[in-house]
Design a protein around this motif. Structure first.
Motif, PDB file in Angstrom:
ATOM      1  N   ASP A  17       0.889  -1.170  -0.133  1.00  0.00           N
ATOM      2  CA  ASP A  17      -0.030   0.099   0.047  1.00  0.00           C
ATOM      3  C   ASP A  17       0.877   1.379   0.065  1.00  0.00           C
ATOM      4  O   ASP A  17       2.020   1.337   0.867  1.00  0.00           O
ATOM      5  N   GLY A  18       0.555   2.179  -0.717  1.00  0.00           N
ATOM      6  CA  GLY A  18       1.137   3.611  -0.744  1.00  0.00           C
ATOM      7  C   GLY A  18       2.539   3.426  -1.749  1.00  0.00           C
ATOM      8  O   GLY A  18       3.166   4.539  -2.081  1.00  0.00           O
ATOM      9  N   ALA A  19       2.638   2.418  -2.501  1.00  0.00           N
ATOM     10  CA  ALA A  19       3.723   2.324  -3.357  1.00  0.00           C
ATOM     11  C   ALA A  19       3.612   2.853  -4.575  1.00  0.00           C
ATOM     12  O   ALA A  19       2.500   3.194  -5.051  1.00  0.00           O
ATOM     13  N   ARG A  20       4.513   3.734  -5.222  1.00  0.00           N
ATOM     14  CA  ARG A  20       4.316   4.485  -6.268  1.00  0.00           C
ATOM     15  C   ARG A  20       5.159   3.703  -7.538  1.00  0.00           C
ATOM     16  O   ARG A  20       6.501   3.630  -7.212  1.00  0.00           O
ATOM     17  N   ALA A  21       4.768   3.585  -8.628  1.00  0.00           N
ATOM     18  CA  ALA A  21       5.528   3.144  -9.801  1.00  0.00           C
ATOM     19  C   ALA A  21       6.535   4.114 -10.274  1.00  0.00           C
ATOM     20  O   ALA A  21       6.442   5.427 -10.035  1.00  0.00           O
ATOM     21  N   PRO A  22       7.729   3.822 -10.481  1.00  0.00           N
ATOM     22  CA  PRO A  22       8.734   4.535 -10.870  1.00  0.00           C
ATOM     23  C   PRO A  22       8.432   5.529 -11.958  1.00  0.00           C
ATOM     24  O   PRO A  22       7.616   5.039 -12.850  1.00  0.00           O
ATOM     25  N   ALA A  23       8.737   6.742 -11.991  1.00  0.00           N
ATOM     26  CA  ALA A  23       8.338   7.755 -12.961  1.00  0.00           C
ATOM     27  C   ALA A  23       9.348   8.838 -13.079  1.00  0.00           C
ATOM     28  O   ALA A  23      10.071   9.168 -12.266  1.00  0.00           O
ATOM     29  N   ARG A  24       9.278   9.102 -14.585  1.00  0.00           N
ATOM     30  CA  ARG A  24      10.173  10.474 -14.686  1.00  0.00           C
ATOM     31  C   ARG A  24       9.600  11.631 -14.323  1.00  0.00           C
ATOM     32  O   ARG A  24       8.292  11.962 -14.584  1.00  0.00           O
ATOM     33  N   SER A  25      10.383  12.606 -13.929  1.00  0.00           N
ATOM     34  CA  SER A  25       9.858  13.796 -13.502  1.00  0.00           C
ATOM     35  C   SER A  25       9.425  14.890 -14.618  1.00  0.00           C
ATOM     36  O   SER A  25       8.373  15.304 -14.554  1.00  0.00           O
ATOM     37  N   ARG A  26      10.216  14.672 -15.830  1.00  0.00           N
ATOM     38  CA  ARG A  26       9.999  15.243 -17.202  1.00  0.00           C
ATOM     39  C   ARG A  26       9.908  14.593 -18.225  1.00  0.00           C
ATOM     40  O   ARG A  26      10.771  13.340 -18.316  1.00  0.00           O
ATOM     41  N   PRO A  27       9.268  14.890 -19.303  1.00  0.00           N
ATOM     42  CA  PRO A  27       9.595  13.923 -20.484  1.00  0.00           C
ATOM     43  C   PRO A  27      11.039  13.992 -20.767  1.00  0.00           C
ATOM     44  O   PRO A  27      11.509  15.110 -20.718  1.00  0.00           O
ATOM     45  N   GLY A  28      11.595  13.034 -21.379  1.00  0.00           N
ATOM     46  CA  GLY A  28      13.051  13.104 -21.826  1.00  0.00           C
ATOM     47  C   GLY A  28      13.998  12.869 -20.642  1.00  0.00           C
ATOM     48  O   GLY A  28      15.123  12.733 -20.848  1.00  0.00           O
ATOM     49  N   ASP A  29      13.503  12.932 -19.447  1.00  0.00           N
ATOM     50  CA  ASP A  29      14.505  12.238 -18.558  1.00  0.00           C
ATOM     51  C   ASP A  29      14.816  10.993 -18.564  1.00  0.00           C
ATOM     52  O   ASP A  29      14.322  10.100 -19.113  1.00  0.00           O
ATOM     53  N   ALA A  30      16.203  10.705 -18.181  1.00  0.00           N
ATOM     54  CA  ALA A  30      16.807   9.274 -18.426  1.00  0.00           C
ATOM     55  C   ALA A  30      16.436   8.343 -17.128  1.00  0.00           C
ATOM     56  O   ALA A  30      16.220   7.137 -17.316  1.00  0.00           O
ATOM     57  N   GLY A  31      16.368   9.065 -16.054  1.00  0.00           N
ATOM     58  CA  GLY A  31      15.826   8.388 -14.985  1.00  0.00           C
ATOM     59  C   GLY A  31      14.622   8.258 -14.492  1.00  0.00           C
ATOM     60  O   GLY A  31      13.925   9.357 -14.818  1.00  0.00           O
ATOM     61  N   HIS A  32      14.106   7.287 -13.696  1.00  0.00           N
ATOM     62  CA  HIS A  32      12.960   7.075 -13.232  1.00  0.00           C
ATOM     63  C   HIS A  32      12.892   6.995 -11.698  1.00  0.00           C
ATOM     64  O   HIS A  32      13.754   6.461 -10.747  1.00  0.00           O
ATOM     65  N   ASP A  33      12.276   8.125 -11.084  1.00  0.00           N
ATOM     66  CA  ASP A  33      12.194   8.221  -9.696  1.00  0.00           C
ATOM     67  C   ASP A  33      11.793   7.008  -8.897  1.00  0.00           C
ATOM     68  O   ASP A  33      10.641   6.645  -9.096  1.00  0.00           O
ATOM     69  N   LEU A  34      12.355   6.870  -7.778  1.00  0.00           N
ATOM     70  CA  LEU A  34      11.851   5.914  -6.842  1.00  0.00           C
ATOM     71  C   LEU A  34      11.761   6.388  -5.411  1.00  0.00           C
ATOM     72  O   LEU A  34      12.402   7.102  -5.033  1.00  0.00           O
ATOM     73  N   ALA A  35      10.566   5.945  -4.862  1.00  0.00           N
ATOM     74  CA  ALA A  35      10.031   6.589  -3.636  1.00  0.00           C
ATOM     75  C   ALA A  35       9.850   5.723  -2.792  1.00  0.00           C
ATOM     76  O   ALA A  35       9.658   4.324  -2.853  1.00  0.00           O
ATOM     77  N   CYS A  36      10.338   5.965  -1.462  1.00  0.00           N
ATOM     78  CA  CYS A  36      10.126   5.149  -0.189  1.00  0.00           C
ATOM     79  C   CYS A  36       8.598   4.944   0.303  1.00  0.00           C
ATOM     80  O   CYS A  36       7.694   5.594  -0.199  1.00  0.00           O
ATOM     81  N   VAL A  37       8.513   3.880   0.691  1.00  0.00           N
ATOM     82  CA  VAL A  37       7.136   3.261   1.362  1.00  0.00           C
ATOM     83  C   VAL A  37       7.067   3.656   2.711  1.00  0.00           C
ATOM     84  O   VAL A  37       5.837   3.489   3.326  1.00  0.00           O
ATOM     85  N   GLU A  38       8.112   3.868   3.441  1.00  0.00           N
ATOM     86  CA  GLU A  38       8.123   3.882   4.700  1.00  0.00           C
ATOM     87  C   GLU A  38       8.978   5.149   5.147  1.00  0.00           C
ATOM     88  O   GLU A  38      10.006   5.493   4.384  1.00  0.00           O
ATOM     89  N   PRO A  39       8.561   5.883   6.142  1.00  0.00           N
ATOM     90  CA  PRO A  39       9.550   6.986   6.545  1.00  0.00           C
ATOM     91  C   PRO A  39      10.890   6.583   6.836  1.00  0.00           C
ATOM     92  O   PRO A  39      11.031   5.320   7.346  1.00  0.00           O
ATOM     93  N   VAL A  40      11.979   7.414   6.784  1.00  0.00           N
ATOM     94  CA  VAL A  40      13.328   6.891   7.219  1.00  0.00           C
ATOM     95  C   VAL A  40      14.102   7.873   7.633  1.00  0.00           C
ATOM     96  O   VAL A  40      13.646   9.069   7.381  1.00  0.00           O
TER      97      VAL A  40
END
Length: 149
Positions: A17-40
């Motif tokens: 629950d709360g997981a987000r698919a990797p996503a590019r911030s802008r069109p053309g970005d090379a990397g897909h952002d990874l988000a945490c599912v728990e506080p750290v």
């Protein structure tokens, strides 16, 4: 010769629950952002294995590299240890996050903590030989710093 890779989609499975698919911030970005599912929370010099709640199915000939988000690194000194995701791995992607800064760092569930970079690779059969062929220039076995300043 490198294999031809034609992939228009990457299958992603959300495991928590709360997981987000990797996503590019802008069109053309090379990397897909990874988000945490728990506080750290990381003290200076600390590191932690941080789950993303995401699994992916990489195609043959493609690996994933876990790399820093430049703003997080520049502002807070928080970087992931370089991670390699093999195409046959189907488990949860986790990020070993390290605080190289001088202040404590905290992230909330859903915060972007690293990037996933998809990279084609070549994995030839290796042959042990008694001698390597000469290099195409005069470098030979000279190492770091051998080309001058």
């Amino acid at each position: 010769m490198l294999p031809s890779i034609a992939v228009d989609e990457l299958e992603v499975r959300l495991l928590r629950d709360g997981a987000r698919a990797p996503a590019r911030s802008r069109p053309g970005d090379a990397g897909h952002d990874l988000a945490c599912v728990e506080p750290v929370a990381l003290s200076p010099g600390a590191r932690a294995k941080v789950p993303t709640g995401v699994a992916i199915a990489l195609p043959d000939g493609v690996c994933g590299l876990v790399v820093p988000r430049s703003g997080l690194a520049a502002r807070h000194g928080v970087v992931p240890a370089l991670g390699l995701i093999d195409p046959n791995f189907r488990g949860e992607l986790c990020v070993t996050l390290m605080n190289t800064g001088e202040e404590p760092f905290a992230a909330q569930a859903g915060d972007r903590i690293a990037q996933l970079l998809l990279v084609p690779f070549w994995a030839p059969a290796l042959t042990v030989v008694d001698e390597l062929p000469p290099s195409p220039d005069d470098r030979g076995a000279d190492g770091w710093g051998s080309s001058g300043r």
